[in-house]
Scaffold this motif. Sequence first.
Motif, PDB file in Angstrom:
ATOM      1  N   PHE A   1       0.852  -1.183   0.000  1.00 57.47           N
ATOM      2  CA  PHE A   1       0.000   0.000   0.000  1.00 57.47           C
ATOM      3  C   PHE A   1       0.893   1.240   0.000  1.00 57.47           C
ATOM      4  O   PHE A   1       2.029   1.209   0.481  1.00 57.47           O
ATOM      5  N   GLU A   2       0.393   2.300  -0.571  1.00 57.23           N
ATOM      6  CA  GLU A   2       1.185   3.519  -0.680  1.00 57.23           C
ATOM      7  C   GLU A   2       1.479   4.078   0.705  1.00 57.23           C
ATOM      8  O   GLU A   2       0.592   4.262   1.522  1.00 57.23           O
ATOM      9  N   GLY A   3       2.735   4.348   0.957  1.00 50.38           N
ATOM     10  CA  GLY A   3       3.121   4.883   2.247  1.00 50.38           C
ATOM     11  C   GLY A   3       3.693   3.850   3.200  1.00 50.38           C
ATOM     12  O   GLY A   3       4.084   4.187   4.324  1.00 50.38           O
ATOM     13  N   ALA A   4       3.771   2.587   2.787  1.00 56.18           N
ATOM     14  CA  ALA A   4       4.277   1.541   3.678  1.00 56.18           C
ATOM     15  C   ALA A   4       5.720   1.818   4.092  1.00 56.18           C
ATOM     16  O   ALA A   4       6.096   1.632   5.254  1.00 56.18           O
ATOM     17  N   THR A   5       6.537   2.269   3.149  1.00 58.38           N
ATOM     18  CA  THR A   5       7.942   2.556   3.463  1.00 58.38           C
ATOM     19  C   THR A   5       8.059   3.699   4.456  1.00 58.38           C
ATOM     20  O   THR A   5       8.829   3.632   5.422  1.00 58.38           O
ATOM     21  N   GLU A   6       7.273   4.761   4.233  1.00 59.78           N
ATOM     22  CA  GLU A   6       7.322   5.912   5.129  1.00 59.78           C
ATOM     23  C   GLU A   6       6.871   5.537   6.542  1.00 59.78           C
ATOM     24  O   GLU A   6       7.464   5.967   7.537  1.00 59.78           O
ATOM     25  N   LEU A   7       5.804   4.746   6.635  1.00 62.86           N
ATOM     26  CA  LEU A   7       5.338   4.317   7.944  1.00 62.86           C
ATOM     27  C   LEU A   7       6.375   3.425   8.631  1.00 62.86           C
ATOM     28  O   LEU A   7       6.571   3.507   9.856  1.00 62.86           O
ATOM     29  N   THR A   8       7.051   2.582   7.864  1.00 58.68           N
ATOM     30  CA  THR A   8       8.078   1.717   8.438  1.00 58.68           C
ATOM     31  C   THR A   8       9.197   2.542   9.048  1.00 58.68           C
ATOM     32  O   THR A   8       9.641   2.282  10.178  1.00 58.68           O
ATOM     33  N   THR A   9       9.674   3.539   8.313  1.00 60.45           N
ATOM     34  CA  THR A   9      10.749   4.385   8.841  1.00 60.45           C
ATOM     35  C   THR A   9      10.261   5.223  10.026  1.00 60.45           C
ATOM     36  O   THR A   9      11.027   5.505  10.951  1.00 60.45           O
TER      37      THR A   9
ATOM     38  N   CYS B   1      -7.371   8.962   6.313  1.00 58.10           N
ATOM     39  CA  CYS B   1      -7.615   7.535   6.073  1.00 58.10           C
ATOM     40  C   CYS B   1      -7.579   7.172   4.590  1.00 58.10           C
ATOM     41  O   CYS B   1      -7.426   6.005   4.242  1.00 58.10           O
ATOM     42  N   LYS B   2      -7.733   8.162   3.721  1.00 59.04           N
ATOM     43  CA  LYS B   2      -7.885   7.889   2.294  1.00 59.04           C
ATOM     44  C   LYS B   2      -6.688   7.118   1.738  1.00 59.04           C
ATOM     45  O   LYS B   2      -6.851   6.143   1.003  1.00 59.04           O
ATOM     46  N   LEU B   3      -5.476   7.560   2.104  1.00 60.08           N
ATOM     47  CA  LEU B   3      -4.280   6.953   1.540  1.00 60.08           C
ATOM     48  C   LEU B   3      -4.034   5.537   2.051  1.00 60.08           C
ATOM     49  O   LEU B   3      -3.345   4.748   1.421  1.00 60.08           O
ATOM     50  N   PHE B   4      -4.613   5.221   3.212  1.00 60.83           N
ATOM     51  CA  PHE B   4      -4.301   3.941   3.832  1.00 60.83           C
ATOM     52  C   PHE B   4      -5.528   3.074   4.059  1.00 60.83           C
ATOM     53  O   PHE B   4      -5.572   2.250   4.969  1.00 60.83           O
ATOM     54  N   SER B   5      -6.546   3.241   3.235  1.00 62.19           N
ATOM     55  CA  SER B   5      -7.794   2.514   3.443  1.00 62.19           C
ATOM     56  C   SER B   5      -7.617   1.006   3.311  1.00 62.19           C
ATOM     57  O   SER B   5      -8.386   0.225   3.868  1.00 62.19           O
ATOM     58  N   GLU B   6      -6.586   0.576   2.570  1.00 63.75           N
ATOM     59  CA  GLU B   6      -6.379  -0.851   2.380  1.00 63.75           C
ATOM     60  C   GLU B   6      -5.275  -1.413   3.270  1.00 63.75           C
ATOM     61  O   GLU B   6      -4.962  -2.598   3.208  1.00 63.75           O
ATOM     62  N   ALA B   7      -4.701  -0.557   4.115  1.00 68.53           N
ATOM     63  CA  ALA B   7      -3.520  -0.984   4.869  1.00 68.53           C
ATOM     64  C   ALA B   7      -3.815  -2.170   5.764  1.00 68.53           C
ATOM     65  O   ALA B   7      -3.050  -3.140   5.817  1.00 68.53           O
ATOM     66  N   HIS B   8      -4.932  -2.126   6.474  1.00 68.68           N
ATOM     67  CA  HIS B   8      -5.222  -3.176   7.433  1.00 68.68           C
ATOM     68  C   HIS B   8      -5.621  -4.487   6.752  1.00 68.68           C
ATOM     69  O   HIS B   8      -5.411  -5.564   7.294  1.00 68.68           O
ATOM     70  N   GLN B   9      -6.195  -4.374   5.562  1.00 69.90           N
ATOM     71  CA  GLN B   9      -6.486  -5.584   4.818  1.00 69.90           C
ATOM     72  C   GLN B   9      -5.187  -6.288   4.452  1.00 69.90           C
ATOM     73  O   GLN B   9      -5.100  -7.509   4.465  1.00 69.90           O
TER      74      GLN B   9
END
Length: 414
Positions: free
Chosen positions: A269-277, A382-390
Amino acid sequence: MCWRPTCWVRRASAGSKLDVEDDVTNILIFGVTGMTGGAVAEAALGCAWFRVTGFTRMLQGEAYDELVSKGVSVFTGDMNKPYTIKEAMDNIDTVFLTTTYWETMNAETEYQQGFNVVTAAVQCQVKHIIYVGAEYSMVTAAERCKCLEGKAMIENYIVSTGIPYTIVRLGFYFENFLSLFKPHQTSKNDFAIALPMANHGLNCGSIIDFGHCIAKLALRPDTYVFKTLKLATSYLTVTDIAEKLNTYFPDLNFYNPKIPLSAYRKFDFEGATELTTMFAHYRSLHEWDRTTAMELYSYNRTFEQWLKDTDRVLLEIIFENMDNFASDNVFRDAQEMMKKKLLDTVPLTYFFQSIFSSGSSQKTEKELSLTNQEKSRHAMRCKLFSEAHQKTDNLSCDRSRSKISNQEVKETEI
């Protein structure tokens, strides 16, 4: 109207002075329709010593209409257009600024927006600016964290201008468990808390309480000017959070899946790398001193106290797909528990509203629909990460609950 004793005494002693401009702090709140700006506005609206102006690009919508109905003067503009910012700063004493990386996914754009606001504040001779920064240094960071870089640069620029400032660094919001990082259902009554913190502690607190702390800062600028403050009310590991949830909801099972940073980075999902860091940076932080937060707002809540005020909302959100498991007896028991919670008396302390003010039935009705308000307030984030938890199911659903409890996932370094 503010119900705290000090505000009642001050209001009574002021008499008719409330109509005098010098007795009121004119505060301009950027991001007033967002989670952080909205919490500051909520706190300021509850005090007679504020006149609140909000800055937003939104011309309509539930959040906009709600602010107007509460008496906020909403100014529509764009942080990328300096002339619209200067127009909003007429007769403003204090500017509250929060910036976000996630709308554009660009640290330079975030910095430019902050630069525009701070420059306008300097030119308009604003008396005090409060900025939500981040404890982050590109020099000492183990890995570049784009979502915090812009904030660090804005902090440096604020200090360089000489404008009276207070920089606040806020802990992880409890309210994130109602939106982006809600407990993630892995089986009929098992819920993973998908934060890649392993066994590291997390400085955290409620954004509602942080909003009150920031409002107090705006009323007492001389005490906190030219300071950087860290605000948190708790220091918890993900396991601590799971245990507290299990104690509060004994019919459910919350657990820490101990997601490795390397696995979290690979989520699609978009932003996974940024959230990881970002979480890697959080792991490097030590426990913050909570003295200042308590001095600013003595009603700051622990995670357990926050759960007491928010339990029914959390249950509604984590059981959004309850029909999928309606045949399970344990889950039906959880449904009944949720219904009972929804019928409980609405806790007065959620927004710390006055027991002396009128319209209490309307406030109760508003709080009962809190889930819809939260969804509206967090919509942009929430828009950018709506699929993150899935996507997190790809890791946790492949393991049985027994394997997770008996065998830790081996941690892989970034």
